[in-house]
Design an enzyme around this catalytic site. Structure first.
Site, PDB file in Angstrom:
ATOM      1  N   ASP A 180      -2.511   9.508 -10.504  1.00 47.17           N
ATOM      2  CA  ASP A 180      -2.490   8.447 -11.522  1.00 47.17           C
ATOM      3  C   ASP A 180      -1.060   8.147 -11.971  1.00 47.17           C
ATOM      4  O   ASP A 180      -0.684   6.987 -12.161  1.00 47.17           O
ATOM      5  CB  ASP A 180      -3.328   8.870 -12.736  1.00 47.17           C
ATOM      6  CG  ASP A 180      -4.826   8.786 -12.447  1.00 47.17           C
ATOM      7  OD1 ASP A 180      -5.175   8.280 -11.349  1.00 47.17           O
ATOM      8  OD2 ASP A 180      -5.623   9.219 -13.295  1.00 47.17           O
ATOM      9  N   ASP A 222       0.851  -1.186   0.000  1.00 51.47           N
ATOM     10  CA  ASP A 222       0.000   0.000   0.000  1.00 51.47           C
ATOM     11  C   ASP A 222       0.893   1.246   0.000  1.00 51.47           C
ATOM     12  O   ASP A 222       1.774   1.394   0.856  1.00 51.47           O
ATOM     13  CB  ASP A 222      -0.903  -0.020   1.246  1.00 51.47           C
ATOM     14  CG  ASP A 222      -1.999   1.028   1.164  1.00 51.47           C
ATOM     15  OD1 ASP A 222      -3.095   0.700   0.700  1.00 51.47           O
ATOM     16  OD2 ASP A 222      -1.719   2.186   1.546  1.00 51.47           O
ATOM     17  N   ILE A 223       0.658   2.128  -0.971  1.00 49.57           N
ATOM     18  CA  ILE A 223       1.462   3.360  -1.057  1.00 49.57           C
ATOM     19  C   ILE A 223       1.134   4.237   0.157  1.00 49.57           C
ATOM     20  O   ILE A 223      -0.043   4.447   0.481  1.00 49.57           O
ATOM     21  CB  ILE A 223       1.168   4.128  -2.368  1.00 49.57           C
ATOM     22  CG1 ILE A 223       1.440   3.216  -3.570  1.00 49.57           C
ATOM     23  CG2 ILE A 223       1.993   5.406  -2.450  1.00 49.57           C
ATOM     24  CD1 ILE A 223       1.079   3.826  -4.909  1.00 49.57           C
ATOM     25  N   ASN A 254      -2.719  13.039  -3.947  1.00 50.45           N
ATOM     26  CA  ASN A 254      -3.904  13.504  -4.667  1.00 50.45           C
ATOM     27  C   ASN A 254      -4.295  14.912  -4.244  1.00 50.45           C
ATOM     28  O   ASN A 254      -4.589  15.773  -5.085  1.00 50.45           O
ATOM     29  CB  ASN A 254      -5.081  12.558  -4.404  1.00 50.45           C
ATOM     30  CG  ASN A 254      -5.069  11.374  -5.364  1.00 50.45           C
ATOM     31  OD1 ASN A 254      -4.541  11.483  -6.473  1.00 50.45           O
ATOM     32  ND2 ASN A 254      -5.626  10.270  -4.926  1.00 50.45           N
ATOM     33  N   GLU A 296      -4.873   2.527  -3.940  1.00 49.24           N
ATOM     34  CA  GLU A 296      -3.405   2.533  -3.970  1.00 49.24           C
ATOM     35  C   GLU A 296      -2.843   1.250  -3.367  1.00 49.24           C
ATOM     36  O   GLU A 296      -1.707   1.209  -2.947  1.00 49.24           O
ATOM     37  CB  GLU A 296      -2.866   3.763  -3.239  1.00 49.24           C
ATOM     38  CG  GLU A 296      -3.062   3.789  -1.723  1.00 49.24           C
ATOM     39  CD  GLU A 296      -4.412   4.342  -1.256  1.00 49.24           C
ATOM     40  OE1 GLU A 296      -5.373   4.298  -2.051  1.00 49.24           O
ATOM     41  OE2 GLU A 296      -4.492   4.799  -0.105  1.00 49.24           O
TER      42      GLU A 296
END
Lengths: 278, 256
Positions: free
Chosen positions: B101, B84-85, B92, B127
């Site tokens: 993106d 998971d980022i 964002n 993500e």
């Protein structure tokens, strides 16, 4: 033998049905597939039947049942049909050539390989109603350790593990023994070594397995696992021939070394169930 | 028989035309070839995440189930990683969704280059990514996951002509219990737990669940194939000579 004909006195004190049933059930299992587990089940059943016992082989390999292939028996009705209410249990029990009964799970039961609670209940209910009709029930489980195998094994008082001397089969057998010990707190597993080259090899293998268990598993366990060597089945060309003909050893070559070994195994299994049962 | 002219294939064609990696069948192809390539193209599309090009959740589920069956039968060691980022929402919020993106695409590409061709990286959602690593010995898992973590933290992602950003990733992993037929839910849940631990421990780190004691260790195998097994049965099986076992064990390994 005399124990079968003259049940012990405490038989009169009815144990719970579950416990009484359990004592007659032997799970036949193996780590790896392809070690002859099903072949051993079928021939052992025939040898037990020859000793005058009422034997049922329940093919509990819900994922990939192939007892039917070994026995050249293609029943139209399987446990699957009983579970789904399509057929009655009595109609799913077939007489096998060796004088014992078989009940097949049905090869198409893959969806049950995850064993929902309802299926467990169905299975238990069927076991409870079946077992009183027999002296010994052999549960032929799937290979490896799926939850189906563990569940099937949990219904049995005794486990008969089939392995071969081949290294991967042995590693897998060892892993299975560890899992059964860890997950079911089993303290006794019976071992039969199939396809041995020389008499005595199987006993040496079981001893070896026991030594590894003692060093790595039993040393800090409260319930040490004990392996009991039940016999060797020699590598015997007659076995291949019997399989090719889809016959039991007793039909195709009753005097062959493997058939004699099955007879000995049957005698040991019989006394094991009677000694530890009830 | 079905005639091609009776089918309404415009939507399917349009979908495939808009996908840069899909190839539309030649107009003069035979009806069977034409239909087959339309179906293949749609299957391919249905398994891929459009933004990152990774396997999507559907494909992941399919592959994971297949591995579960393989593990149950063969005892193979398979690792599932959930990745998971970290602080993706901030990307964002600060740089806009287009930047988000671009980050997802750059990280996806990086993840794919960090694993072997036989491994599968999927976009699990948002993500979050998942990687299935078949035949991954337990001693390798942490090394692989660390390599992925480092590679991601080293990425410089250009999100606009003037801005380059860096992100980190948290990774949790769990092995399939050997020999046991697990379920998708149980297995991903265990990997997710480790991911949660990584997040709680401050992110940009790796946690892998310790394997349960079912696996057969090298020591156990060494002893299992040590002696007596194929040796002289007359020697019984009572003595317990470790030096003998080491010698015979190495012979056994060579034989393998």
């Amino acid at each position: 033998m005399s124990d079968v004909l003259n049940p012990p006195q405490d038989e009169a004190v009815e144990p719970t049905l579950a416990l009484k049933s359990r004592s007659k059930v032997i799970a036949v299992t193996s780590g790896k597939g392809g070690v002859g587990k099903t072949f051993v089940s079928a021939n052992l059943a025939a040898a037990l039947a020859k000793r005058g016992l009422r034997v049922l082989v329940l093919d509990a390999d819900l994922g990939l049942a192939n007892l039917d292939v070994v026995l050249n028996l293609y029943p139209k009705i399987t446990l699957h049909d009983v579970f789904t209410g399509k057929s009655k249990l009595e109609d799913a029990i077939y007489k096998a050539p060796g004088g014992f009964s078989v009940l097949l799970a049905g090869s198409g039961m893959v969806e049950y390989s995850r064993l929902a609670p309802e299926v467990r209940d169905d299975f238990l209910r069927i076991m409870e109603s079946l077992v009183p009709n027999y002296d010994i029930v052999l549960l032929d489980t799937g290979a490896g350790i799926s939850d189906v195998v563990l569940f099937a094994v949990s219904m049995a008082s005794e486990v008969l593990l089939v392995a071969t001397p081949e290294p991967t089969a042995l590693t897998d057998a060892y892993a299975t023994i560890k899992v059964l010990g860890a997950q079911q707190k089993r303290q006794r597993i019976r071992v039969v070594i199939n396809q041995v080259a020389r008499t005595g090899d199987g006993n040496a293998i079981t001893t070896q397995l026991q030594q590894v268990l003692d060093r790595f598993v039993n040393k800090d366990s409260e319930h040490p696992l004990k392996l009991i060597h039940m016999g060797d089945i020699p590598a015997d060309p007659a076995v291949r021939q019997a399989i090719m003909k889809r016959q039991l050893l007793g039909q195709s070559d009753p005097g062959c070394p493997a058939a004699l070994a099955m007879t000995q195994l049957a005698s040991k299994v019989e006394s094991a169930v009677i000694k530890h049962g009830a | 028989m079905i005639r091609l002219s009776d089918l309404r294939l415009d939507d399917a064609r349009a979908l495939l035309e808009h996908d840069p990696s899909s190839e539309l069948p030649a107009a003069d192809a035979s009806p069977v070839v034409y239909m087959q390539s339309i179906l293949d193209g749609l299957c391919e599309l249905s398994l891929r995440d459009p933004l990152t090009g990774l396997s999507n959740r559907r494909h992941f589920n399919h592959l994971l189930n297949r591995e579960i069956e393989a593990v149950a039968r063969s005892g193979e060691s398979v690792l599932l990683l959930m990745l998971d980022i970290d602080h993706f929402k901030k990307v964002n919020d600060t740089y806009g969704h287009h930047a988000g993106d671009l980050v997802l695409q750059a990280v996806s590409k990086c993840l794919e280059t960090c694993v072997r061709p036989m491994d599968t990286v999927s976009r699990f959602g948002g993500e979050e990514f998942a990687a299935i690593l078949p035949n991954c010995p337990s001693s390798f898992g942490l090394v692989v996951a660390e390599r992925i973590r480092e590679a991601v933290s080293g990425l410089a992602i250009t999100v606009s002509p003037t801005e380059t950003i860096r992100v980190t990733i948290s990774i949790g992993g769990a092995y399939a219990p050997e020999w046991v037929r697990s379920t998708q839910e149980l297995w991903t849940e265990r990997a997710d737990e480790q991911l949660y631990r990584a997040k709680s421990a401050g992110r940009n780190c790796v946690f892998i669940e310790e394997q349960r004691g079912v696996a057969v260790s090298a020591d156990e195998k060494g002893m299992l194939f040590g002696h007596h097994l194929f040796g002289d049965p007359a020697s019984g099986g009572v003595d317990d000579d470790v030096s003998n076992s080491a010698v015979a064990g190495s012979e056994m390994n060579r034989a393998n």
